[in-house]
Design a protein around this motif. Structure first.
Motif, PDB file in Angstrom:
ATOM      1  N   ILE A 165       0.839  -1.201   0.000  1.00 23.46           N
ATOM      2  CA  ILE A 165       0.000   0.000   0.000  1.00 23.46           C
ATOM      3  C   ILE A 165       0.878   1.257   0.000  1.00 23.46           C
ATOM      4  O   ILE A 165       0.653   2.195  -0.768  1.00 23.46           O
ATOM      5  N   GLY A 166       1.895   1.271   0.859  1.00 19.14           N
ATOM      6  CA  GLY A 166       2.778   2.422   0.925  1.00 19.14           C
ATOM      7  C   GLY A 166       3.523   2.660  -0.377  1.00 19.14           C
ATOM      8  O   GLY A 166       3.649   3.811  -0.835  1.00 19.14           O
ATOM      9  N   GLU A 167       4.011   1.581  -0.997  1.00 14.64           N
ATOM     10  CA  GLU A 167       4.730   1.716  -2.263  1.00 14.64           C
ATOM     11  C   GLU A 167       3.803   2.215  -3.372  1.00 14.64           C
ATOM     12  O   GLU A 167       4.198   3.042  -4.202  1.00 14.64           O
ATOM     13  N   SER A 168       2.575   1.723  -3.386  1.00 13.42           N
ATOM     14  CA  SER A 168       1.619   2.148  -4.416  1.00 13.42           C
ATOM     15  C   SER A 168       1.328   3.638  -4.300  1.00 13.42           C
ATOM     16  O   SER A 168       1.340   4.373  -5.294  1.00 13.42           O
ATOM     17  N   ILE A 169       1.061   4.081  -3.077  1.00 12.89           N
ATOM     18  CA  ILE A 169       0.734   5.494  -2.863  1.00 12.89           C
ATOM     19  C   ILE A 169       1.931   6.378  -3.212  1.00 12.89           C
ATOM     20  O   ILE A 169       1.786   7.443  -3.827  1.00 12.89           O
ATOM     21  N   SER A 170       3.140   5.949  -2.807  1.00 10.95           N
ATOM     22  CA  SER A 170       4.345   6.726  -3.114  1.00 10.95           C
ATOM     23  C   SER A 170       4.577   6.868  -4.614  1.00 10.95           C
ATOM     24  O   SER A 170       5.132   7.867  -5.078  1.00 10.95           O
ATOM     25  N   ASN A 171       4.133   5.861  -5.367  1.00 11.91           N
ATOM     26  CA  ASN A 171       4.287   5.889  -6.822  1.00 11.91           C
ATOM     27  C   ASN A 171       3.079   6.486  -7.534  1.00 11.91           C
ATOM     28  O   ASN A 171       2.978   6.416  -8.761  1.00 11.91           O
ATOM     29  N   GLY A 172       2.153   7.049  -6.751  1.00  7.16           N
ATOM     30  CA  GLY A 172       0.988   7.688  -7.354  1.00  7.16           C
ATOM     31  C   GLY A 172      -0.021   6.719  -7.931  1.00  7.16           C
ATOM     32  O   GLY A 172      -0.759   7.063  -8.864  1.00  7.16           O
ATOM     33  N   GLU A 173      -0.072   5.499  -7.380  1.00  9.66           N
ATOM     34  CA  GLU A 173      -0.999   4.482  -7.875  1.00  9.66           C
ATOM     35  C   GLU A 173      -1.939   4.046  -6.764  1.00  9.66           C
ATOM     36  O   GLU A 173      -1.582   4.060  -5.584  1.00  9.66           O
ATOM     37  N   LEU A 174      -3.124   3.626  -7.150  1.00  7.69           N
ATOM     38  CA  LEU A 174      -4.048   3.041  -6.185  1.00  7.69           C
ATOM     39  C   LEU A 174      -3.667   1.582  -5.947  1.00  7.69           C
ATOM     40  O   LEU A 174      -3.336   0.866  -6.893  1.00  7.69           O
ATOM     41  N   PRO A 175      -3.727   1.114  -4.711  1.00 12.12           N
ATOM     42  CA  PRO A 175      -3.365  -0.289  -4.406  1.00 12.12           C
ATOM     43  C   PRO A 175      -4.498  -1.247  -4.775  1.00 12.12           C
ATOM     44  O   PRO A 175      -5.135  -1.851  -3.902  1.00 12.12           O
ATOM     45  N   LEU A 176      -4.743  -1.406  -6.063  1.00 15.46           N
ATOM     46  CA  LEU A 176      -5.865  -2.217  -6.527  1.00 15.46           C
ATOM     47  C   LEU A 176      -5.494  -3.683  -6.727  1.00 15.46           C
ATOM     48  O   LEU A 176      -6.337  -4.561  -6.618  1.00 15.46           O
ATOM     49  N   TRP A 177      -4.225  -3.945  -7.036  1.00 16.87           N
ATOM     50  CA  TRP A 177      -3.816  -5.312  -7.360  1.00 16.87           C
ATOM     51  C   TRP A 177      -2.468  -5.590  -6.705  1.00 16.87           C
ATOM     52  O   TRP A 177      -1.544  -4.783  -6.788  1.00 16.87           O
ATOM     53  N   LEU A 178      -2.377  -6.741  -6.033  1.00 17.52           N
ATOM     54  CA  LEU A 178      -1.139  -7.151  -5.376  1.00 17.52           C
ATOM     55  C   LEU A 178      -0.542  -8.315  -6.162  1.00 17.52           C
ATOM     56  O   LEU A 178      -1.053  -9.435  -6.095  1.00 17.52           O
ATOM     57  N   PRO A 179       0.515  -8.079  -6.938  1.00 19.09           N
ATOM     58  CA  PRO A 179       1.048  -9.127  -7.807  1.00 19.09           C
ATOM     59  C   PRO A 179       1.916 -10.149  -7.087  1.00 19.09           C
ATOM     60  O   PRO A 179       2.281 -11.166  -7.687  1.00 19.09           O
ATOM     61  N   TRP A 180       2.248  -9.909  -5.813  1.00 12.96           N
ATOM     62  CA  TRP A 180       3.224 -10.755  -5.129  1.00 12.96           C
ATOM     63  C   TRP A 180       2.587 -11.838  -4.265  1.00 12.96           C
ATOM     64  O   TRP A 180       3.290 -12.545  -3.556  1.00 12.96           O
ATOM     65  N   MET A 181       1.286 -11.971  -4.301  1.00  6.29           N
ATOM     66  CA  MET A 181       0.605 -12.956  -3.450  1.00  6.29           C
ATOM     67  C   MET A 181      -0.269 -13.879  -4.295  1.00  6.29           C
ATOM     68  O   MET A 181      -1.124 -13.414  -5.049  1.00  6.29           O
ATOM     69  N   ASN A 182      -0.068 -15.171  -4.168  1.00  5.36           N
ATOM     70  CA  ASN A 182      -0.905 -16.179  -4.848  1.00  5.36           C
ATOM     71  C   ASN A 182      -1.039 -15.907  -6.353  1.00  5.36           C
ATOM     72  O   ASN A 182      -2.129 -15.962  -6.906  1.00  5.36           O
TER      73      ASN A 182
END
Length: 491
Positions: free
Chosen positions: A50-67
């Motif tokens: 979530i923190g990385e997404s916000i810092s990059n100006g993106e919404l945390p809609l998709w987490l590619p690192w899980m399952n």
């Protein structure tokens, strides 16, 4: 100097709570220890993304690192404002998450102090006893790794407070504060707690309507503002509601079976032996024993020795107190929630599980003990206020002396133990972990006796309120020191 003193005194409550927090968690504050289990395995990666997404100006809609990819937008915690603020400002790592944990239990103490003000005639020092006891209670200490429980417990007092304030003084600002804190509760806490709290809120609201049944104008005003605030809440909650509906058809987890095997609804039940931790929280630390039957950490209900023993004493001498009935109601309500938590022993949880919507999706009946602790602590504060201001010094002295005798009578069967004081003083954090269950009971008996003896020495003092506040702080702080290597931080 005089101006500084007045300024500090004005903010005495948050400053005292902050000082207690720092003293209680030296390992976490100085980063000499680290948290473990679910809070690092689950919450840290989640919030880091979530923190990385916000810092990059993106919404945390998709987490590619899980399952092989996970639709993060559909999880309610994704929209927790605190995570957005912390993640965007600092980014998440283990140190940041640990300070966020400390921040939440600090706010829990402030919230309980705020709520206890709804009980009339409580001295601020007695309310501080409750705030410290709640901030360092067994749920927040023993189950720190279950971060959702902690967050739920943090915002619960604020939600209850502003609901009652809104009903008593129906103003828009009180209603908007209720919506704000309820949103924090919904998005940040464990969903099982949120559902139970929502049922409690409904009960409180219906009761408040009942109290106003004869005042038609006030009742209509309350209903009018409530009708206005419901769409406001859903407007705020819309992003969460839409996201969850969007992936609803892809969720595969179904209702649990009512069993204590596998992932059944009774997994994580509180056990009857958990009542012992009201008096001896260290007894709950012995994992090399079948005494507890389940994970020891889910049984800890310690809120300090003084609120409990003063409440017990109150039931013998407090019938003339105008608040006696209120204490009875609070205590009965507390026992009701503990009875739900005892799901393998009593049928109450099973009945609620099959009767109320949404309760059949969640395990860990032990989570109900936080509600029991909340009510019991309020009753204990009322008892303390009555005893230290009304009961004669001689009666208090007799009561406290009896408590010491009772402690040692209880401790006699456990005197044969591997307790060695020299080892404890040389390195208590490692030595305590090696003590057997008998030794742990004995340590608590000795410690409680010392606290009671100090209170007896100041029993006739006009500063007894201050003495009690200091002793409660020592009690909860020391027990937090001893339990944190076992439950919260990795030795």
């Amino acid at each position: 100097m005089q101006t500084l003193k007045k300024y500090v005194w004005k903010f005495k409550v948050p400053l005292i709570l902050l000082l207690v927090l720092i003293v209680a968690f030296p390992g976490l504050v100085t980063m000499q220890r680290s948290m473990f289990w679910d809070i690092t395995l689950h919450n840290l990666p989640w919030r880091y993304h979530i923190g990385e997404s916000i810092s990059n100006g993106e919404l945390p809609l998709w987490l590619p690192w899980m399952n092989y990819g996970f639709p993060q937008m559909g999880h309610y915690e994704t929209w927790y404002p605190v995570s957005w603020f912390v993640g965007g400002l600092f980014g998440y790592n283990l140190s940041v998450l640990q300070f966020e944990y400390l921040f939440h239990i600090y706010l829990a103490g402030l919230g309980f102090y705020l709520f206890s003000g709804l009980l009339k005639d409580l001295n601020w020092k007695v309310r501080m006893v409750g705030a410290i006891a709640y901030m360092l209670c067994g749920v927040f200490i023993a189950q720190a790794s279950h971060y959702g429980y902690v967050v739920s417990g943090t915002w619960m007092p604020f939600v209850f407070y502003f609901l009652i304030r809104f009903c008593r003084n129906t103003k828009l600002e009180n209603g908007l504060a209720l919506v704000f804190f309820y949103f924090l509760l919904v998005t940040g806490g464990y969903v099982g707690n949120f559902i139970v709290i929502t049922y409690i809120l409904i009960g409180i609201f219906v009761y408040q309507l009942y109290l106003r049944r004869k005042d038609r104008a006030q009742l209509l005003t309350l209903l009018k503002y409530t009708a206005l605030l419901i769409p406001v809440f859903f407007a705020v909650y819309a992003v969460v509601f839409y996201s969850m509906l969007d992936i609803k058809n892809h969720i595969t987890r179904q209702a649990l079976e009512y069993s204590n095997t596998g992932w059944g609804a009774q997994v994580g039940t509180w056990v009857k032996e958990g009542f012992i931790t009201f008096f001896s929280p260290l007894a709950n630390m012995q994992t090399e024993n079948d005494f507890w039957g389940d994970a020891p950490m889910i049984n800890d209900v310690y809120i300090g020795i003084f609120p409990v023993i003063f409440l017990i004493y109150y039931f013998f001498i407090g019938r003339s107190d105008p608040y006696y009935r209120q204490i009875i109601y609070l205590t009965v309500g507390s026992l009701f929630f503990f009875a739900i938590a005892l799901s393998t022993l009593l049928p109450l949880h099973k009945w609620l599980y099959h009767s109320l919507p949404l309760l059949d999706y969640f395990r860990f009946p032990s989570l109900y003990r936080i509600f029991g602790l909340f009510l019991l602590l309020l009753a204990g504060l009322r008892a303390i206020q009555y005893i230290i201001t009304t009961v004669s010094v001689k009666k208090r002295l007799l009561f406290l002396s009896t408590c010491i005798i009772a402690l040692w009578l209880i401790a006699i069967p456990f005197l044969k133990s591997n307790l060695q004081f020299r080892k404890i003083f040389l390195g208590w954090d490692k030595a305590v972990d090696l003590l057997d269950q008998n030794a742990l009971f004995l340590v608590d008996a000795i410690f409680m006796t010392v606290l009671l003896l100090i209170l007896i020495a100041f029993n006739n003092s006009k500063k007894i309120g201050w003495v009690l506040l200091i002793l409660v702080t020592v009690d909860l702080t020391v027990h937090t020191w001893i339990r944190t290597p076992h439950y919260i931080v990795d030795p």
